[in-house]
Motif scaffolding. Structure first.
Motif, short mmCIF file in Angstrom:
data_model
loop_
_atom_site.label_atom_id
_atom_site.label_comp_id
_atom_site.label_asym_id
_atom_site.label_seq_id
_atom_site.Cartn_x
_atom_site.Cartn_y
_atom_site.Cartn_z
N PHE A 195 0.84 -1.20 0.00
CA PHE A 195 0.00 0.00 0.00
C PHE A 195 0.88 1.24 0.00
O PHE A 195 0.54 2.25 -0.62
N PHE A 223 -2.59 4.86 -5.67
CA PHE A 223 -3.11 4.24 -4.46
C PHE A 223 -4.02 3.07 -4.74
O PHE A 223 -4.42 2.36 -3.83
N PHE A 224 -4.35 2.88 -6.03
CA PHE A 224 -5.35 1.87 -6.35
C PHE A 224 -4.76 0.65 -7.05
O PHE A 224 -5.51 -0.17 -7.58
N TRP A 244 -1.91 -1.32 -5.72
CA TRP A 244 -0.83 -1.97 -4.99
C TRP A 244 -0.79 -3.49 -5.05
O TRP A 244 0.26 -4.09 -5.03
N PHE A 287 -7.30 -5.00 -9.59
CA PHE A 287 -5.97 -4.39 -9.61
C PHE A 287 -5.32 -4.47 -10.98
O PHE A 287 -4.51 -3.62 -11.33
N LEU A 338 -8.54 7.19 2.12
CA LEU A 338 -7.47 6.24 1.83
C LEU A 338 -7.50 5.07 2.80
O LEU A 338 -7.21 3.92 2.43
N LEU A 374 -10.15 2.81 1.73
CA LEU A 374 -9.65 2.08 0.57
C LEU A 374 -8.75 0.93 1.01
O LEU A 374 -8.85 -0.20 0.52
N MET A 375 -7.88 1.22 1.95
CA MET A 375 -6.94 0.19 2.40
C MET A 375 -7.69 -0.98 3.00
O MET A 375 -7.43 -2.14 2.68
#
Lengths: 575, 177, 156
Positions: A268, A315-316, A318, A335, C101, C104-105
Motif C-alpha cells: 500500500f 493508491f489503487f 498496490w 488491480f 485512503l 480504501l486500504m
C-alpha cells in the motif's frame, strides 16, 4: 576558512569563493540550517550510499556469473551473504540513494531558490530531518557488524522470514534494518511537511501556483504521496518489530495473525513510493528539455494534472505485487485494470515532453543527453510493465528476472539518469564551477550503453525461468541450458564496464569542484529563479533582494523578445 | 494560513494514516477472530471511560487556552495549558495502573494477538500523548511570558487530534469489544 | 492586556484578533463548556448503550451507540474545538482524503485478512486458533461482537 576535505563520512567541503566566513566550521558544515548546506549533506550522503549499493551489486553479480569463486575485494559469497547483499542493494538504492538525492537534496536545494525565498520555513526542523536520516544510514551500515550480520529477507521483508530470528538468522540485524527504515521514514515525513508548507506560503510576489516550475510541483506532489501512503507501513513496521522482539503474532497465523497483512501494508506504501521517486525525476527532465530545446513546456497544466492523476491512481494498484500471494482473485481483476490504467497518465506526460522537444532548437549538452535517455529508457521499462500488470501473464513472470529487469528499466532511469541529469544541470549553480562537458558525455555513453546490456539479457533470462533471489543457478539444471549462463556473464561484465565509467563521473565531479571553469550565474540561459542568484548563492540566496515574478517559467523563444529566453524576474517591457 | 498551523494540519493528516493503519488492521483481525472476545472482556471499561472523560476535559482546557491566547491573555492560556498537561498526566497514570493490573493477570503483549494490538495501539497513542505534553510545556512557558501566543492554537490542534484517536480507540477496545 | 509584550517571530501573524481568519471572533468560554457537556453526555450514552445491546442481544444497538457516538463526538471536536469551519476548505478535503485512503486500504485488504477461507484454500491455523480460543473462553462466546463475515466456503 578551511576548505579542505572534512574527514566526516557524510560531509565534503565545497569551494566557497566568497561567503560567510564568520561561522565556525561546525556551524557552517555540520550544524547548518541553510537549506543549501542541508541539501549538500543529503546529496553527499546519498552518493556515499550509492557506492555501497554499487558495491553490493558488484559482489552478487560476480557470484552469479562465476558461482563459488572468491570475488575480488570481498571473498567467497555464501548463500546468507547473497541474501544480505541483495536486501541491502534494494533497500539502499531506494531509501538511501534515490529518495535523498532526488527529493531531499534537490528539493532542499531548489525549492527556496526556485520560488524566490531565502530558506525553508522551518530551518531547524530541516536540520533535524537530515540528522535523523544520517542516523538511519549509520544504523543500516552498523547492521553489517552485529552478530548474525545484516538482514537478508529482501527489501520487502515478508514475514515469517523477517519476523522470526530462527528463519532469518539475523535476530539483531533484522531489527536494525527495520529501525533504519523507520527513521528514514520519519526524516522524510518531517521534510515533506517542510517542503509543502514552504511552497504554499513562501512564494515570491507575483508567483502564482501555475508559475511554479514543474520540478517543484513534482517534489511537492511526491511529498504528499509519501505522507499519505507511509502511515500503514509505519504501523506495520511497529508490528513487525514487536513480532521480532516481543514474541507477538501480528503476522503469525498460529497466533491469530496474518502474513498477507504485512504484504498489503507494505505494498500500500510500496506502490505509491515508486511514483514518489518517479515524479521528481520527470520534473527534472521537464526543466532540462525546456531549457535545451528553447521551447516552452508543451502543456504545463496537462503535465500537472496528469502527475496528480498518476499520484491518485497509484493508491489503487498496490496488489499487483501480490497476484500470486493468494489474494482474492476478484481483487486481482480489479488491480489488473487499475494497473493498466495508470500507464495512461504517465504516457501522456511523455507525449507532452515529446511535444516540447518537437520543433525546438535542440542543444545537446550533457544534461540534455541524460534527459532524453530518461524518456527512452523509462519508456522501455514502462511497456514491459504491461506484462506484469495483467494478472494472467504475471502468474508466469512473478518473481522471475523479468520483473527485475522491468523495475530496473524504471528505477535506474529514475535514480541514476535522473540524478546525473540533475547534477550535470545544476552543478554550476551549486558549486560555481562548470563540469567538463566532454568528460560528461564520455560518462553518459559509458553508462547508458552498458546499462542496456545488463538488463536486456535479464528480460530473456526471466522469460526462460530464472527465479529471483537465487544465489547459484548451477543448482538448477533447467536454468543452465544453452546460453543462459553466458547471458548472466554478459550482464555482469556490462555491470563492470558501467561501474568503471562511474570513475569518470567522480573524477569530473571532484576535479571541477576545485579546478573547474568559473560558472556565471546563468550559464544555460534559463528562465527559472535559481539562475538569477549568484553561482553559488550566498546565505539568503538573493543578495540583490528577493525577486518579484512576472510570468511563468517556460517563456522560451517568445516572439516579442530578442533573446530566446525570458527570466521570470524581468518585467514585461522589451529589453 | 499561518505556516505553523498549516504544518500542524499536514502533520495531523500524516498521523491519520498511521493510526488508520493500526486501527484498520485491528478491526479486520478482530472481525475475523470472534474468539478474541474472551480476551477483550478483560479490558477495564471503567478505566477506559474515566480516561475518555479526562481527555475530553483536557481538550476543553486546550481550546479555552486558545481562546485566552487569541485575546492576548498569555498567562491564562499558560494556566489552561498546564491543566491540559495535567490531564495527560492523569491519563497516563490511570493507564499505567490499568496495564500493570492486566500484565499481572497474565495478559501480556504476547499472550494473545488481541493483547498485542491492544498494547500496540494504546501504546502508540500514549507516546503521542507524551509528545503532546512535552510540546505543550514549551509553548506554555513561552505563553506565560506573552511570547509566541499563536502556537497555543497549534499545540491545541495536535492535542485535539490525540483526543480524536482515543475517541475511536475507546469503543474499539473497551465498549464494543 | 499583554499585547505590548508580544514577541512574535517575523513569519508569524499577529496573534489574536484575526486568529480565526473568517472574522468569527470569540466563541465565549461558555460555548466551549457547553460542547464539553454534550460530549460528556454522549460518553454516558455510549457506556449505557452496549450494556443494553448485550442484554437485549440486538447487536445494532451496540454498534450505533459505541461507534455512531464516537463519530458524533469526533465531529463535535473537529467542528467546535479545531474550528475546521473557519479554516480554508482544503484542510477539510485533506482530512477526508486521508480517511478515504484508510477506507480504501481496509477495502482492499479485507477480503484477504477478514476471511479464513478462499475458493480453493483454508487458513487451517486460523481456524484452529479460533476453535481453541472459543473453547478456552468457555461460555463468553460471541460477547456482543460480529459473527465472521462470510459463511465458511466449501472446502476442496
Amino acid at each position: 576558512m578551511s576548505t579542505a576535505h572534512a574527514d566526516h563520512a557524510h560531509d565534503h567541503s565545497h569551494d566557497h569563493a566568497h561567503g560567510h566566513h564568520d561561522e565556525g566550521f561546525i556551524k557552517k558544515y555540520l550544524w547548518s540550517t541553510d537549506h543549501k548546506m542541508i541539501a549538500m549533506q543529503y546529496m553527499f550522503t546519498g552518493m556515499v550510499m550509492a557506492l555501497i549499493g554499487g558495491f553490493t551489486v558488484y559482489v552478487f553479480r560476480m557470484q552469479l556469473a562465476w558461482p563459488g569463486m572468491a570475488v575480488p575485494g570481498y571473498g567467497r559469497v555464501t548463500a546468507s551473504d547473497y541474501n544480505a547483499l541483495v536486501t541491502t542493494h534494494g533497500s539502499v538504492m531506494i531509501f538511501w540513494v534515490a529518495m535523498p538525492v532526488l527529493i531531499a537534496a534537490l528539493g532542499n536545494y531548489l525549492i527556496p531558490l526556485m520560488i524566490g525565498c531565502d530558506d525553508m520555513v522551518f530551518p531547524r526542523l530541516n536540520r533535524l530531518s537530515y540528522q535523523l536520516f544520517l542516523l538511519s544510514a549509520i544504523i543500516l551500515i552498523a547492521s553489517f557488524y552485529v552478530p548474525g550480520g545484516a538482514f537478508g529477507g529482501a527489501w520487502t521483508a515478508y514475514p515469517p522470514l523477517s519476523a522470526k530470528a530462527e528463519y532469518s538468522l539475523t535476530g539483531l540485524g533484522s531489527s536494525m534494518w527495520l529501525l533504519a527504515v523507520a527513521l528514514e521514514f520519519a526524516a522524510f515525513l518531517l521534510g515533506g511537511i517542510n517542503f509543502v508548507t514552504t511552497v504554499m506560503n513562501s512564494r515570491a510576489p507575483g508567483m502564482k501556483m501555475f508559475d511554479v516550475p514543474i520540478v517543484v510541483w513534482m517534489i511537492i506532489i511526491a511529498s504528499i504521496l509519501f505522507m499519505a501512503s507511509v502511515g500503514p507501513l509505519i504501523a506495520g513496521a511497529v508490528m513487525l518489530l514487536f513480532d521480532q522482539q516481543l514474541g507477538t503474532g501480528f503476522f503469525d497465523p498460529a497466533k491469530g495473525g496474518d502474513p498477507v497483512l504485512w504484504q498489503h501494508l507494505f505494498w500500500f506504501f510500496g506502490h505509491p513510493e515508486v511514483y514518489v521517486v518517479l515524479l521528481p525525476a520527470m520534473g527534472i527532465v521537464a526543466e532540462i528539455i525546456t531549457v535545451f530545446s528553447r521551447k516552452k513546456l508543451f502543456a504545463y497544466k496537462t503535465v500537472l494534472y496528469t502527475a496528480i492523476g498518476t499520484g491518485v491512481l497509484s493508491f489503487f494498484v498496490w496488489a499487483h505485487h501480490q497476484f500470486v500471494a493468494g489474494i482474492d482473485p476478484r481483487m486481482a481483476n480489479v488491480f489488473s485494470v487499475t494497473t493498466l490504467l495508470i500507464s495512461i497518465p504517465v504516457a501522456e506526460m511523455v507525449f507532452v515532453y515529446i511535444g516540447t522537444l518537437y520543433g525546438g532548437s535542440i542543444r545537446l549538452t550533457t544534461p540534455m543527453l541524460w534527459a532524453l535517455s530518461f524518456i527512452a529508457e523509462f519508456l522501455l521499462g514502462g511497456v514491459t510493465g504491461i506484462f506484469l500488470g495483467s494478472s494472467g501473464s504475471d502468474i508466469y513472470f512473478h518473481d522471475t528476472y523479468f520483473v527485475l529487469a522491468h523495475f530496473h528499466y524504471t528505477f535506474f532511469p529514475i535514480a541514476f539518469i535522473g540524478s546525473f541529469a540533475a547534477i550535470t544541470y545544476w552543478f554550476p549553480k551549486m558549486f560555481g564551477k562548470m563540469l567538463n562537458d566532454t568528460w560528461g558525455k564520455v560518462h553518459f555513453w559509458g553508462t547508458i550503453i552498458p546499462f542496456n546490456f545488463i538488463f536486456i539479457p535479464l528480460f530473456f533470462l526471466g522469460a526462460r525461468g530464472d527465479h529471483r533471489r537465487i544465489y547459484n543457478y548451477q543448482h538448477f539444471p533447467d536454468l543452465m541450458k544453452a546460453g543462459m549462463q553466458d547471458m548472466r556473464i554478459l550482464a555482469t561484465i556490462s555491470l563492470l564496464v558501467l561501474l568503471a565509467f562511474q570513475v569518470v563521473f567522480l573524477v569530473n565531479f571532484f576535479y571541477s569542484l576545485f579546478k573547474g571553469a568559473k560558472a556565471p550565474a546563468n550559464p544555460w540561459e534559463a528562465n527559472t529563479l535559481e539562475w538569477q542568484a549568484p553561482s553559488p548563492p550566498p546565505h539568503g540566496n538573493f543578495p540583490q533582494g528577493l525577486p518579484t515574478v512576472y510570468r511563468g517559467p517556460y517563456e522560451y523563444s517568445h516572439p516579442d523578445r530578442k533573446d530566446d529566453y525570458w527570466p521570470q524576474t524581468e518585467p514585461a517591457q522589451q529589453s | 494560513m499561518p505556516t505553523g498551523r498549516l504544518a500542524v494540519w499536514w502533520l495531523i493528516a500524516s498521523e491519520i494514516v498511521i493510526f488508520g493503519g493500526v486501527l484498520g488492521s485491528y478491526i479486520m483481525h478482530r472481525i475475523g477472530h470472534p474468539e478474541w472476545a474472551n480476551q477483550s472482556v478483560h479490558t477495564n471499561t471503567w478505566a477506559g471511560a474515566f480516561n475518555t472523560l479526562v481527555l475530553l476535559t483536557s481538550s476543553l482546557s486546550a481550546v479555552l487556552a486558545h481562546n485566552a491566547a487569541s485575546r492576548g491573555d498569555g498567562k491564562r492560556a499558560a494556566k489552561l495549558m498546564w491543566a491540559t498537561i495535567g490531564g495527560g498526566a492523569i491519563f497516563l497514570v490511570v493507564k499505567s495502573f490499568e496495564w500493570t493490573n492486566e500484565i499481572q493477570h497474565g495478559y501480556t503483549i504476547s499472550s494473545s494477538t488481541f493483547w498485542s494490538f491492544y498494547y500496540t495501539a494504546a501504546g502508540l497513542h500514549g507516546l503521542h500523548v507524551i509528545a503532546g505534553m512535552i510540546v505543550m510545556m514549551f509553548v506554555a512557558s513561552d505563553a506565560a511570558k506573552g511570547k509566541e501566543l499563536q502556537r497555543v492554537e497549534n499545540a491545541g490542534l495536535y492535542w485535539h487530534f490525540v483526543d480524536l484517536v482515543w475517541i475511536f480507540l475507546f469503543p474499539l477496545l473497551y465498549i464494543a469489544k | 492586556m499583554s499585547d505590548s509584550t508580544h514577541g512574535t517571530t517575523p513569519a508569524a501573524p499577529a496573534s489574536g484578533h484575526d486568529a480565526h481568519g473568517g472574522g468569527h471572533h470569540a466563541h465565549a468560554d461558555k460555548d466551549y463548556i457547553k460542547i464539553w457537556g454534550i460530549l460528556l453526555g454522549l460518553l454516558v450514552v455510549s457506556l449505557i448503550g452496549p450494556i443494553i445491546g448485550e442484554k437485549s442481544g440486538i447487536f445494532a444497538i451496540t454498534l450505533v451507540t459505541a461507534f455512531g457516538i464516537a463519530v458524533v463526538k469526533a465531529y463535535l471536536v473537529i467542528k467546535n474545538f479545531m474550528h475546521i469551519g473557519v479554516e480554508k476548505r482544503y484542510v477539510a478535503y485533506l482530512l477526508i482524503t486521508m480517511l478515504g485512503l484508510m477506507i480504501l486500504m481496509v477495502g482492499g485488504v479485507g477480503p484477504d485478512v477478514l476471511r479464513h477461507d478462499g475458493t480453493r484454500w483454508t487458513n487451517v491455523a486460523a481456524h484452529k486458533a479460533t476453535e481453541e480460543g472459543l473453547k478456552a473462553g468457555g461460555g463468553h462466546g460471541e460477547h456482543g461482537e460480529a459473527k465472521p463475515d462470510a459463511p465458511p466456503a466449501e472446502h476442496h
